[in-house]
Write a protein that holds these residues in place. Structure first.
Motif, PDB file in Angstrom:
ATOM      1  N   ASN A  67      31.904 -26.990 -37.270  1.00 59.77           N
ATOM      2  CA  ASN A  67      33.002 -27.959 -37.390  1.00 59.77           C
ATOM      3  C   ASN A  67      32.872 -28.887 -38.594  1.00 59.77           C
ATOM      4  OD1 ASN A  67      33.921 -26.821 -35.039  1.00 59.77           O
ATOM      5  ND2 ASN A  67      33.396 -28.541 -33.717  1.00 59.77           N
ATOM      6  N   CYS A  77      47.240 -35.860 -24.854  1.00 58.93           N
ATOM      7  CA  CYS A  77      46.681 -37.133 -24.368  1.00 58.93           C
ATOM      8  C   CYS A  77      47.785 -38.194 -24.303  1.00 58.93           C
ATOM      9  CB  CYS A  77      45.549 -37.575 -25.298  1.00 58.93           C
ATOM     10  SG  CYS A  77      44.622 -38.972 -24.671  1.00 58.93           S
ATOM     11  N   PRO A  89      41.383 -32.846 -32.306  1.00 57.79           N
ATOM     12  CA  PRO A  89      41.896 -31.939 -33.333  1.00 57.79           C
ATOM     13  C   PRO A  89      41.851 -30.475 -32.927  1.00 57.79           C
ATOM     14  CG  PRO A  89      39.667 -32.641 -33.883  1.00 57.79           C
ATOM     15  CD  PRO A  89      40.100 -33.468 -32.702  1.00 57.79           C
ATOM     16  N   LEU A  90      41.056 -30.178 -31.862  1.00 58.94           N
ATOM     17  CA  LEU A  90      40.952 -28.785 -31.400  1.00 58.94           C
ATOM     18  C   LEU A  90      41.714 -28.583 -30.090  1.00 58.94           C
ATOM     19  CD1 LEU A  90      37.133 -28.300 -32.152  1.00 58.94           C
ATOM     20  CD2 LEU A  90      39.087 -27.684 -33.612  1.00 58.94           C
ATOM     21  N   GLY A  91      42.421 -29.620 -29.660  1.00 62.53           N
ATOM     22  CA  GLY A  91      43.250 -29.473 -28.455  1.00 62.53           C
ATOM     23  C   GLY A  91      42.581 -29.926 -27.168  1.00 62.53           C
ATOM     24  N   SER A  92      41.447 -30.612 -27.279  1.00 59.12           N
ATOM     25  CA  SER A  92      40.814 -31.277 -26.128  1.00 59.12           C
ATOM     26  C   SER A  92      40.861 -30.438 -24.850  1.00 59.12           C
ATOM     27  CB  SER A  92      41.500 -32.628 -25.892  1.00 59.12           C
ATOM     28  OG  SER A  92      40.682 -33.459 -25.116  1.00 59.12           O
ATOM     29  N   LYS A  93      40.184 -29.304 -24.858  1.00 57.92           N
ATOM     30  CA  LYS A  93      40.308 -28.328 -23.764  1.00 57.92           C
ATOM     31  C   LYS A  93      40.008 -28.938 -22.388  1.00 57.92           C
ATOM     32  CE  LYS A  93      39.649 -23.549 -22.641  1.00 57.92           C
ATOM     33  NZ  LYS A  93      40.623 -23.738 -21.579  1.00 57.92           N
ATOM     34  N   SER A 132      31.849 -31.611 -29.992  1.00 64.30           N
ATOM     35  CA  SER A 132      31.211 -30.429 -29.421  1.00 64.30           C
ATOM     36  C   SER A 132      29.809 -30.825 -28.993  1.00 64.30           C
ATOM     37  CB  SER A 132      31.135 -29.289 -30.442  1.00 64.30           C
ATOM     38  OG  SER A 132      30.434 -28.206 -29.863  1.00 64.30           O
ATOM     39  N   THR A 133      29.313 -30.129 -27.970  1.00 64.95           N
ATOM     40  CA  THR A 133      27.928 -30.355 -27.562  1.00 64.95           C
ATOM     41  C   THR A 133      27.086 -29.106 -27.842  1.00 64.95           C
ATOM     42  OG1 THR A 133      28.578 -29.690 -25.335  1.00 64.95           O
ATOM     43  CG2 THR A 133      28.472 -32.054 -25.767  1.00 64.95           C
ATOM     44  N   ASN A 134      27.686 -28.154 -28.538  1.00 58.50           N
ATOM     45  CA  ASN A 134      27.008 -26.882 -28.816  1.00 58.50           C
ATOM     46  C   ASN A 134      26.570 -26.870 -30.286  1.00 58.50           C
ATOM     47  OD1 ASN A 134      27.287 -24.178 -30.129  1.00 58.50           O
ATOM     48  ND2 ASN A 134      27.422 -23.518 -28.001  1.00 58.50           N
ATOM     49  N   SER A 183      44.503 -47.602 -32.775  1.00 58.41           N
ATOM     50  CA  SER A 183      44.585 -46.240 -32.226  1.00 58.41           C
ATOM     51  C   SER A 183      45.755 -46.168 -31.255  1.00 58.41           C
ATOM     52  CB  SER A 183      43.268 -45.911 -31.512  1.00 58.41           C
ATOM     53  OG  SER A 183      43.289 -44.596 -31.015  1.00 58.41           O
ATOM     54  N   ILE A 222      37.950 -35.858 -35.989  1.00 56.61           N
ATOM     55  CA  ILE A 222      36.699 -36.172 -35.264  1.00 56.61           C
ATOM     56  C   ILE A 222      36.498 -35.187 -34.105  1.00 56.61           C
ATOM     57  CG2 ILE A 222      36.444 -38.596 -35.925  1.00 56.61           C
ATOM     58  CD1 ILE A 222      38.022 -39.395 -33.414  1.00 56.61           C
TER      59      ILE A 222
END
Ligand SMILES: NC(=O)c1ccc[n+]([C@@H]2O[C@H](COP(=O)([O-])OP(=O)(O)OC[C@H]3O[C@@H](n4cnc5c(N)ncnc54)[C@H](OP(=O)(O)O)[C@@H]3O)[C@@H](O)[C@H]2O)c1
Length: 324
Positions: free
Chosen positions: A278, A306, A212-216, A269-271, A164, A266
């Protein structure tokens, strides 16, 4: 490739191309999220020693496995060697600790988390100097660390090993010693890593897109610290337009774009509703012109979020992968 739900790895093992990210969630929130993810059909789970949540993930997975080896086989569990373990003589010790905390007999994939290293300080995964800089171990022999990771496979307690946050030169260097099962790197609409993805593809190394979603949460924290602006990927005009055209959410468009580029992703989300969204990605397709429009959003290195500068001083490490 773009419409198969798995990467087929050495020996025929299958790695689902949508996995569940687990970084930055408290233990109880994560356990509930993992339950929702299992219900939604996720079978690939990504953690790391450095996330300090292996035990919580392991508890949720083991409840679902319920001691049934056939259920365990359905899962693809990934964890990572932290930067403090990037020395050949420490790899086994760090791996054993991860496996113990996960409460599993084996992991499906073990990754070298970063090519740079921190000093090994028991009980402190991110040791700092009094001035706040990270205590980097500048003596890293990346090939020797990779050889020690490859050796872990002999025990049968890890099925596949990968890397990685490597750049193309580092990936080529390690691939000459032993091909990684995958390369996990930041990839999203603003940081598309086109050259690195091509280099990995030429080496037949599958790419897994993190953030992948931009790590808000990370982007917000970095913006508060540095004043730099991080655009919200979900609000980009092109993403919103394509989402409206398909009756999908912006997150689904960002993820589908990665799948059609031939990558795995990968999202975290916690929702429960977003967790389900997703992974609901296989029943629609972006057109060639939509792929082109999304492809044009790439900002190259400037789109990276990141960059590990949250470890002050790490850019001085000889194996720091991101050169401006
Ligand atoms: N190898 C590495 O060095 C490395 C580095 C970073 C990340 N990773 C891995 O990659 C995973 C994913 O990356 P990430 O956690 O940085 O960020 P991410 O998945 O790009 O974004 C997560 C953020 O997006 C939100 N979100 C998720 N689904 C959404 C949806 N459908 N609509 C709107 N918002 C949504 C989440 O909020 P809610 O939770 O509220 O939905 C969360 O704030 C990590 O969890 C970790 O496993 C690896």
């Amino acid at each position: 490739m773009s419409n198969t739900e798995y990467f087929v790895l050495e020996g025929g093992d299958r790695m689902p191309r949508i996995g569940f990210g687990t970084w930055q969630a408290s233990d109880d929130v994560l356990e509930k999220a993992v339950e929702a993810a299992l219900d939604a059909g996720y079978r690939h789970f990504d953690t790391a020693r450095a996330y300090e949540n292996e035990a919580a993930l392991g508890r949720a997975l083991n409840r679902w496995i319920g001691g049934d080896p056939a259920r365990r086989k359905e899962l693809f569990v990934v964890t990572k060697l932290p930067p403090g373990g990037n020395r050949p003589d420490l790899v086994q010790e760090y791996f054993d600790a991860s496996l113990r905390d996960l409460g599993l007999e084996y992991v499906d994939l073990y990754l070298m988390h970063t090519p740079f290293a921190f000093e090994h300080v028991p009980g402190d995964l991110h040791p700092k100097n009094p001035d706040g800089t990270i205590r980097a171990d500048l003596s890293t022999d990346l090939v020797a660390v990779w050889k020690a990771i490859l050796k872990l496979k002999e025990s049968g307690r890890v099925k596949h090993v990968g890397v990685s946050n490597l750049n193309a030169e580092q990936l080529a260097r390690l691939s000459r010693v032993g091909k990684p099962a995958c390369l996990q790197v930041e990839v999203h609409a603003l940081c598309q890593q086109k050259a690195l993805v091509s280099a990995a593809s030429a080496l037949a190394v599958p790419v897994v897109a993190y953030s992948p979603l931009g790590s808000k949460a990370l982007a917000d924290a970095l913006a508060a610290k540095t004043g730099r602006e991080y655009p919200d990927l979900l609000q980009l005009d092109a993403v919103q337009r394509v989402a409206r055209a398909h009756g999908r959410t912006p997150a689904q468009i960002l993820l589908r774009h990665l799948l059609q580029r031939g990558l795995a992703a990968i999202p975290k989300s916690t929702n429960p509703a977003r967790i389900k969204q997703n992974i609901t990605l296989w029943d629609f397709e972006l057109s060639a012109s939509e792929m082109e429009e999304l492809g044009a959003l790439d900002r190259g290195e400037a789109g990276r979020i990141c960059d590990f500068t949250f470890f002050p001083g790490i850019e001085k490490h000889p194996e720091f992968p991101f050169k401006k």
